[in-house]
Structure formats: C-alpha cells, structure tokens
Design a protein around this motif. Sequence first.
Motif, short mmCIF file in Angstrom:
data_model
loop_
_atom_site.label_atom_id
_atom_site.label_comp_id
_atom_site.label_asym_id
_atom_site.label_seq_id
_atom_site.Cartn_x
_atom_site.Cartn_y
_atom_site.Cartn_z
N ARG A 139 -3.37 20.23 8.16
CA ARG A 139 -3.45 19.63 6.82
C ARG A 139 -2.43 18.51 6.65
NH1 ARG A 139 -4.83 24.95 3.03
NH2 ARG A 139 -6.94 25.18 3.83
N LEU A 140 -1.26 18.65 7.22
CA LEU A 140 -0.29 17.58 7.13
C LEU A 140 -0.75 16.34 7.90
CD1 LEU A 140 3.01 19.64 7.50
CD2 LEU A 140 2.29 18.34 5.48
N ALA A 141 -1.39 16.55 9.05
CA ALA A 141 -1.88 15.41 9.84
C ALA A 141 -2.95 14.64 9.07
CB ALA A 141 -2.43 15.90 11.18
N VAL A 142 -3.87 15.36 8.44
CA VAL A 142 -4.92 14.69 7.66
C VAL A 142 -4.32 13.95 6.47
CG1 VAL A 142 -6.93 15.11 6.18
CG2 VAL A 142 -6.74 16.28 8.38
N LEU A 143 -3.34 14.59 5.82
CA LEU A 143 -2.73 14.00 4.63
C LEU A 143 -1.93 12.74 4.96
CD1 LEU A 143 -2.28 14.46 1.58
CD2 LEU A 143 -0.25 15.79 2.18
N GLY A 144 -1.27 12.73 6.11
CA GLY A 144 -0.39 11.61 6.42
C GLY A 144 -1.02 10.46 7.17
N ALA A 145 -2.21 10.64 7.75
CA ALA A 145 -2.81 9.62 8.61
C ALA A 145 -3.14 8.34 7.85
CB ALA A 145 -4.06 10.18 9.29
N GLY A 146 -3.72 8.46 6.67
CA GLY A 146 -4.12 7.27 5.90
C GLY A 146 -2.94 6.39 5.52
N PRO A 147 -1.88 6.95 4.88
CA PRO A 147 -0.71 6.12 4.54
C PRO A 147 -0.06 5.49 5.76
CG PRO A 147 -0.69 8.15 3.29
CD PRO A 147 -1.80 8.28 4.28
N ALA A 148 -0.01 6.20 6.88
CA ALA A 148 0.60 5.64 8.09
C ALA A 148 -0.18 4.43 8.58
CB ALA A 148 0.69 6.70 9.18
N LEU A 149 -1.50 4.51 8.54
CA LEU A 149 -2.34 3.39 8.97
C LEU A 149 -2.15 2.19 8.04
CD1 LEU A 149 -4.56 2.21 10.76
CD2 LEU A 149 -6.25 3.26 9.21
N ALA A 150 -2.15 2.43 6.73
CA ALA A 150 -1.97 1.34 5.78
C ALA A 150 -0.62 0.65 5.97
CB ALA A 150 -2.10 1.87 4.36
N LEU A 151 0.42 1.44 6.18
CA LEU A 151 1.75 0.88 6.36
C LEU A 151 1.83 0.03 7.62
CD1 LEU A 151 4.66 0.90 5.21
CD2 LEU A 151 5.12 2.85 6.71
N SER A 152 1.20 0.49 8.67
CA SER A 152 1.25 -0.26 9.93
C SER A 152 0.53 -1.60 9.83
CB SER A 152 0.64 0.57 11.06
OG SER A 152 -0.75 0.78 10.85
N LEU A 153 -0.37 -1.75 8.86
CA LEU A 153 -1.14 -2.98 8.71
C LEU A 153 -0.47 -3.99 7.76
CD1 LEU A 153 -4.77 -1.52 8.48
CD2 LEU A 153 -3.69 -2.63 10.44
N VAL A 154 0.13 -3.50 6.67
CA VAL A 154 0.60 -4.44 5.62
C VAL A 154 2.07 -4.25 5.28
CG1 VAL A 154 -1.72 -4.60 4.64
CG2 VAL A 154 -0.12 -2.89 3.74
N GLY A 155 2.84 -3.59 6.15
CA GLY A 155 4.22 -3.26 5.81
C GLY A 155 5.08 -4.45 5.45
N ALA A 156 5.10 -5.50 6.28
CA ALA A 156 5.98 -6.64 6.04
C ALA A 156 5.62 -7.35 4.75
CB ALA A 156 5.91 -7.60 7.22
N TRP A 157 4.34 -7.59 4.53
CA TRP A 157 3.90 -8.26 3.30
C TRP A 157 4.26 -7.43 2.06
CZ3 TRP A 157 0.20 -6.34 -0.15
CH2 TRP A 157 -0.16 -7.22 -1.18
N ALA A 158 4.02 -6.13 2.13
CA ALA A 158 4.27 -5.27 0.97
C ALA A 158 5.76 -5.20 0.64
CB ALA A 158 3.72 -3.87 1.23
N PHE A 159 6.61 -5.09 1.63
CA PHE A 159 8.05 -5.01 1.38
C PHE A 159 8.56 -6.30 0.74
CE2 PHE A 159 8.10 -1.08 3.39
CZ PHE A 159 9.36 -0.57 3.56
N GLY A 160 8.12 -7.45 1.26
CA GLY A 160 8.55 -8.71 0.67
C GLY A 160 8.12 -8.86 -0.76
#
Length: 458
Positions: A340-361
Amino acid sequence: MSGIDRAAPDLTAAGAAPVGTAVPEPRGMKDVDGARSAPPRRSGARRGVAEIVLGTVLGQGLLIAAAPVLARLYGPADFALLQIFTGVVSIGAVLAGLRLDLAVSLARDVTETRAVLRAGLAGTVVVAVAIWLLGLASAGLWAVNPTLAGLRSAWWLVPPTVAVIAVFQLLSAVLVRAERYRDLAGRSALQGVGTAGAQLGFGFAGLAPLGLLLGMGVGRAAGLASIARGGLFPPPAAGRREPVTPGQVRAAIRRFRRFPLLTTWTALLNNIGQYAPYLLFSLTYGQNPTGWLAFTTRLLALPAAVVGQAVAQVFLGRGASARRDATGELPRLTWLAVRRLAVLGAGPALALSLVGAWAFGLVFGAQWERAGTYAQLLAVAFLAQFVASPVSNVLNLVERQGVALGWEAVRLLLVVGVPWLVWLLGGSDLAGVAAYAGVLVFSYGGVLALVWWVLRRG
C-alpha cells in the motif's frame, strides 16, 4: 520546516486489515495489582492510521504551507546549519533514550513500562549533560568552516533539544503501546503548530538562523504538553499506584538489555548515515549546496511525516501485539504495508522527477531552483524510504538487532564513501546528489530484503 527524525525512526498501513476483516482487540496492560487496565477501544488499524494522519496533516500541513515563507525568511546557509544541528541532536537523542522507547512496546505490564521509562529518563539527563560538556571541550577541533562555526555558537541549544526529543520519544512510545491513536494525533498536531509558529515568528523577528533551530525544541515541547495533559496510564484498580523501585528498574534493564547494547548502536549508525552526507557536503561543496540538499530532503520528508510516521506507529503497536500474542500475523501486516505504501508513493515520486526544478523555482523562489533539480534526482530514493522505513521495525520486533546493526554499518560506509569518491574524482554537486540517491535506493532495498529474510526464518 521541521527537524523530522527518522528513528523515531524517526523513528510507524502497516497494521491495516482488509476491508471487512475484524481486527482483534488488543490486550490491556496488566497493572501492578494484577488487575488489567481497560484495553484500548476497539479500532481497526485503518482507523488508527486515519486518526494519526489527520493530526499529522494538521501539524505538518502548517509546515508545508509555511515552506514558501520560510524559504524567503531563511537562506540556504541557514538550512545547512539547521541540518547539521538536527543531525547532532538526533544522534544525541538516540544515545540519551538508549532506544528504550522500543522496549516500552514489549513491556509486560504497567509496572515494567514505568520502570523502562525511569531508566530512559535517567539516561537522558546523563547523556544530555555529557554531550554539552564534550562539545564545549572539543569545539576548537571541529568548528572548521562557517556552518560548523555557527553550530559552535548555538551549542547551548543542543542539550535541551536532545533532552526534549528523547523524552518525546519515550512518552510517545507509551501511547503507541496502548494504541491511543487519537492522542498521538493530537501530539503530532501540536508539534507542527509549535514548530511552524516558532520558526515563522523568529524568522520575522530577524533571528536567522536561530529561529530554525529553536523551532525543533519548541515543537517537541508542544507535543509533550499534549501528552502530559492526556496522562500516560489509566488509574490502577487498587486506587493508588506504588512507586517504581530501583530493583524493578534494574530488572527491566536486564530484560531489555539488547536495546541499549545493540539497537542503540543500530539507531546511532542509522542517524549518522542519515546526516553524515550533509557534513560531507559542507566540507566539500560548501554552504549553498548543503543548504539546497537540506531544504530538498526536508521537504521530501514531509509526506513520510504525514503518512509514513502514522503507518509506522500503528505498525509498531499492532506488530508488537501480534508478536506478544504469537498470532502469526506479523508477515501479513508487513507485506500489506509495503504494497500500500508503494502504490501511494509512486505517483508523487513520478511527478517530482518530471517537474521538480520548475516547481521549486516557482513556489520557493529563484534561489531554490537548484534544490528542485536535487529533488528530481532524489525522488525514487525517497519513495524507497517511504516504503521501507515503517516496516524496518520488524527487525526490532523479532529481536534481530544484530542484523539491523550490521546493515546500518554497511549503509553508513556507502552514504559517506560513494559521494566522497565522486567529489574526489571531480564530480559536481549534482553528481554527488545522484550518487547519494543511488546509495539510498540500494540501502532501503536491502532493508526490505532483510525483513523478508527474518520473517521467512520466523
């Protein structure tokens, strides 16, 4: 942004049962006079997780909401100091409490629980004073760069912060044992309110970086106030509880000696492994990269604080019950949590890996855009931590502390050695962060493998 400790583990849908499955009522703690205290109210692990998550969301939600403001009140150098300070006090708190907070869950009755608490509180006083004196005496040797010089100036804050964290962990363990999830939720909410309020207030007053450091202790103190208001133990059946004797304290220490002798060092290596990379970055890449890494990892740790700690606390409570009662449920609870933790965390991890730099700025300002690039590199590593950390408690529940100790030693060598080697070879700070992320994925994968192995062996 709070000083989130993993040993508490900090050091927690671990006990969640499938829908429609009745969850056995946990046993009450046997009191000194032989009568049992009222058992915790019947509540499935789903409800326990939900209650703790609600309280944690209220507290940590304030920290998430405050993060854009804190990013403008404090700079990367301030967060670098906060992370080094957090490492020192977290390591000190592990030594101070002797990991007897874990023994609380396995104590046979209220009397033994109180004896364990007495031993842990005594250790807290001794260790906090020793750390203060040792730091003062040796400061001339380790205050070798601006970040460590800042730590030297703030050393007076170390002993009280160590003490409040150690006591916080010990008293919280009593709530975990009794599966008092609503009280744990209130503790978490007040901790977040205290931390956010202190860091924002001191920041607006211009007390940087001191405000970040003070927030750690103020938040834990607020959580302790919540615990004290609710009380620790139900009234005894005899009407008056006898004081704990020195003999009972010694007997409790003898029974749970593996926790101070082995688990303390496991947790110590865990904390050193968690915070040593920041010291390494401080000594190699400098203040700003250290601050960017610290800011990033604290922000990524907030989902673990909101969900992972709740899961870990419920898992520890229900896992300990399963272990004490020999129900054979521990493997099922463990792998249910992992899935259940793997399913819950997979989506946010994918989103962060794609837009992290833009979102932080965008959210935190231009000076933190580099931190967003760090977040992209670390996304999978924090997913691994999110999944593995709660169930790592299995190694303590089945009393395989030696296995955990050996793996933490390997992990420490890797998290320090691999990024250091990258720096020696002329790698950039991004290469160092990527190496650190790879080591984290490997180490948390190793934890899951060890948990599978010990459960398979029974």
